[in-house]
Structure formats: structure tokens, C-alpha cells
Design a protein around this motif. Structure first.
Motif, mmCIF file in Angstrom:
data_model
loop_
_atom_site.group_PDB
_atom_site.id
_atom_site.type_symbol
_atom_site.label_atom_id
_atom_site.label_comp_id
_atom_site.label_asym_id
_atom_site.label_seq_id
_atom_site.Cartn_x
_atom_site.Cartn_y
_atom_site.Cartn_z
ATOM 1 N N ASP A 196 0.815 -1.219 0.000
ATOM 2 C CA ASP A 196 0.000 0.000 0.000
ATOM 3 C C ASP A 196 0.848 1.268 0.000
ATOM 4 N N ASN A 197 2.030 1.197 0.624
ATOM 5 C CA ASN A 197 2.861 2.396 0.728
ATOM 6 C C ASN A 197 3.919 2.447 -0.365
ATOM 7 N N ASP A 234 9.690 0.776 2.869
ATOM 8 C CA ASP A 234 8.491 1.564 3.160
ATOM 9 C C ASP A 234 8.860 3.011 3.473
ATOM 10 N N GLY A 272 6.595 5.165 4.371
ATOM 11 C CA GLY A 272 5.575 5.703 5.274
ATOM 12 C C GLY A 272 4.536 6.541 4.545
ATOM 13 N N LEU A 273 4.719 6.728 3.243
ATOM 14 C CA LEU A 273 3.766 7.518 2.445
ATOM 15 C C LEU A 273 2.879 6.566 1.646
ATOM 16 N N ARG A 274 1.597 6.794 1.697
ATOM 17 C CA ARG A 274 0.666 5.915 0.997
ATOM 18 C C ARG A 274 0.748 6.155 -0.510
#
Ligand code: PSU
Ligand code: MN
Length: 306
Positions: A188-189, A197, A199-201
Motif C-alpha cells: 500500500d505504501n 516503506d 511511510g507515504l501511501r
């Protein structure tokens, strides 16, 4: 095609394209300006091997002797890898024609590789990380031409996101403004180059190369110009955690600023400084993420050719 570009095809690439078989384009700036000798050659050879294992033909792109080479012989690849950064032009949209017209040697960035791949009829390209909006761009105005290219040239680019030396949120905002589909692969990120990751979608997510191929076809069917960015996370066993790499990036950025490094020199400076500061770990990760992107690029090319 209506262009009259001086293209020289490696025989196996010409053959694959003539029969509609899968081909994956590869860039050369990562070889001349992104990694040191001899790891750059090992990486370039391994990437080609991974694409072959995936059932596609690799086409490393570079400018040599006044021609755009689509696919390099092993000897040409070695010669390019041994060319010092100062002797090979770092080519983007702005410098490609000048380099060719003057018979110089040039390594293609993401932007220039997209242009050349499209001229050659190649629809997929795998690399490490794209260029983007640099930190402090509000003062320096340093925004990679890679972003504009994604907005106008119909090539699907597989990368581990944008390089984490950049301002990632601003990079994704600019791509959204430019209408570039940013597709996280299998999560998803968005990834962050050396880390899985950010941390940003991600604005879009896909899990299957056939979906990515179908989306490229649909873009063409709708008459929308431009490509797609597939953001493919680095394999877990090769990643460097964000809290480990971020302080190193901060230090390299501070040194770049103190030394007045600007324009095309910024990205190569930061990558080589981070390599030194991590005692080679960043390079090992960088190589693994490129190989991983090549694997996915081959799967997408196979799906597009089906
Ligand atoms: N990916 C890597 N290493 C690199 C690059 C990508 O893993 O060195 C290169 C690409 O050619 C990309 C360029 O287009 O860095 C971006 O340069 P700039 O920030 O100057 O636009
Ligand atoms: Mn720049």
C-alpha cells in the motif's frame, strides 16, 4: 515511426522487436555516474542476466560514436563501465541531441533512456530510482527532468521509488500534478529506494504485472501521453532501515551544500558519499534493488508481449 534518429540496434534486440518478443530497456547513467568500477560492470551484467532469465531481451542504452545504441555488446558495456564520469556526458532530454551531433559518448539518465526506448519501440524500462524534487528545491529549483519525461513519453518505468536523497513528498506531488500514474507494486505504501516503506501511501497499487501491462495499453487507447511509474520495493533482506540511512543522507546533503555541489553533480556526489559513509552497504542494496526491478520489468514486458 516518423523520426529519423540514428539508432544502432544490437542484433538480438532487433530480432526480438521484429518478432514482438519482450524487451526491457536499461539506462547507462547508473553505470557511469551512479556506481563505482568494477561493481558497476558486475551490476550491469547481472541485470542483463536477470532479464534473460525472466524471458525477455535486455537493451542497455547509451550514446557512443554519434549514435544511440539500443543494446550493447559485452565489450561496449565494459568500455562504458570503465569510462570516468568526467568523460561521459550525463544525458537528459536537454543534452541528448548535442551529444549525438558532436559524436561524443554519453550515458542516458531515466529521461533520456525513456526517449531512446520509445524511439526504438520498447515499452518497459527498469532502473534503480528515478530523479525527482531535491530537498531545498524551493531555493535551488532542482527538479529532475525525469518527472517531465514520465509525463510525456509512453514508457513504463520500474524503479524502487525516487531516490531517498530527494524530497519524496514533493516528488510524489509533482508526479500527481503532471498526471503520472504512480503504482506501488504489491504494497500500500510507496517504497523509499534503500528502504521498503517510505511511510507515504501510494496513490495506486497493483499486484500483478498483467494489470500493469493492461493499464499501459489503456493509457494508449485513451490517447493519454506519458508513461507510468511502477514503484517496486527493495527485497526485505537487502533493505537499509529508514532510521539507519536517513542520518547518513542528512550528512551527505550537508556536505554537498557546504561544497557548493550543484546541478548534474548533485546526485552522483550524494550516491558516492553515502557509499563511503555506509562502507559499501548502500551500494550492495542499490544493486539488489536494481536486480529486483529488472525481474519485475521482465514480467511486465512478457505480459505486454502476450
Ligand atoms: N538510479 C540509481 N542510480 C542512479 C540513477 C538512477 O540507482 O545514478 C540516475 C538516473 O539516471 C536518474 C538520475 O535519471 O540518476 C537522476 O539524476 P538527476 O537527479 O540529476 O536528474
Ligand atoms: Mn537536477
Amino acid at each position: 515511426m516518423t523520426h529519423n534518429a540514428p539508432l544502432t540496434f544490437a542484433p538480438e534486440v532487433a530480432e526480438a522487436l521484429a518478432h514482438g518478443r519482450p524487451v526491457v530497456a536499461l539506462e547507462s547513467t547508473i553505470i557511469t555516474h551512479g556506481m563505482p568500477w568494477p561493481q558497476n560492470l558486475e551490476m550491469a551484467e547481472q541485470v542483463e542476466a536477470v532479464i534473460r532469465e525472466g524471458g525477455a531481451t535486455p537493451a542497455t542504452i547509451a550514446v557512443m560514436g554519434g549514435r544511440i545504441h539500443i543494446g550493447l555488446t559485452p565489450e561496449a558495456l565494459r568500455a562504458l563501465a570503465q569510462t570516468p564520469p568526467a568523460e561521459a556526458m550525463k544525458l537528459s532530454r536537454a543534452d541528448l541531441a548535442v551529444c549525438i551531433a558532436n559524436g561524443r559518448t554519453g550515458a542516458t539518465t531515466v529521461a533520456a533512456t525513456m526517449i531512446c526506448a520509445h524511439l526504438a519501440g520498447i515499452r518497459v524500462f527498469a532502473t534503480g530510482g528515478i530523479g525527482g524534487v531535491h530537498r531545498g528545491a524551493e531555493d535551488s529549483f532542482d527538479i529532475s527532468a525525469d518527472l517531465q519525461e514520465l509525463a510525456q513519453t509512453p514508457v513504463t518505468v520500474v524503479a524502487a521509488g525516487a531516490k531517498a536523497i530527494l524530497d519524496l513528498p514533493k516528488t510524489w506531488e509533482v508526479l500527481e500534478t503532471l498526471g503520472v500514474p504512480v503504482i506501488a507494486f504489491g504494497q500500500d505504501n510507496l517504497p523509499a529506494f534503500w528502504s521498503q516503506d517510505s511511510g507515504l501511501r501510494a496513490p495506486l497499487r497493483m499486484d500483478d504485472p498483467t494489470q500493469i501491462a493492461a493499464a499501459a495499453d489503456m493509457r494508449a487507447a485513451l490517447g493519454l501521453k506519458g508513461g507510468q511509474l511502477v514503484a517496486n520495493p527493495i527485497p526485505e533482506d537487502a533493505e537499509i532501515a529508514q532510521d539507519v540511512i536517513m542520518p547518513v543522507i542528512e550528512q551527505a546533503l550537508a556536505e554537498a551544500q557546504a561544497q557548493g555541489i550543484a546541478a548534474k553533480a548533485v546526485t552522483p556526489f550524494l550516491l558516492s558519499r553515502i557509499f563511503e559513509l555506509t562502507e559499501g552497504r548502500s551500494l550492495a542494496s542499490n544493486i539488489q534493488l536494481v536486480l529486483n526491478n529488472a525481474r519485475l520489468g521482465a514480467r511486465i514486458a512478457v505480459a505486454m508481449a502476450a
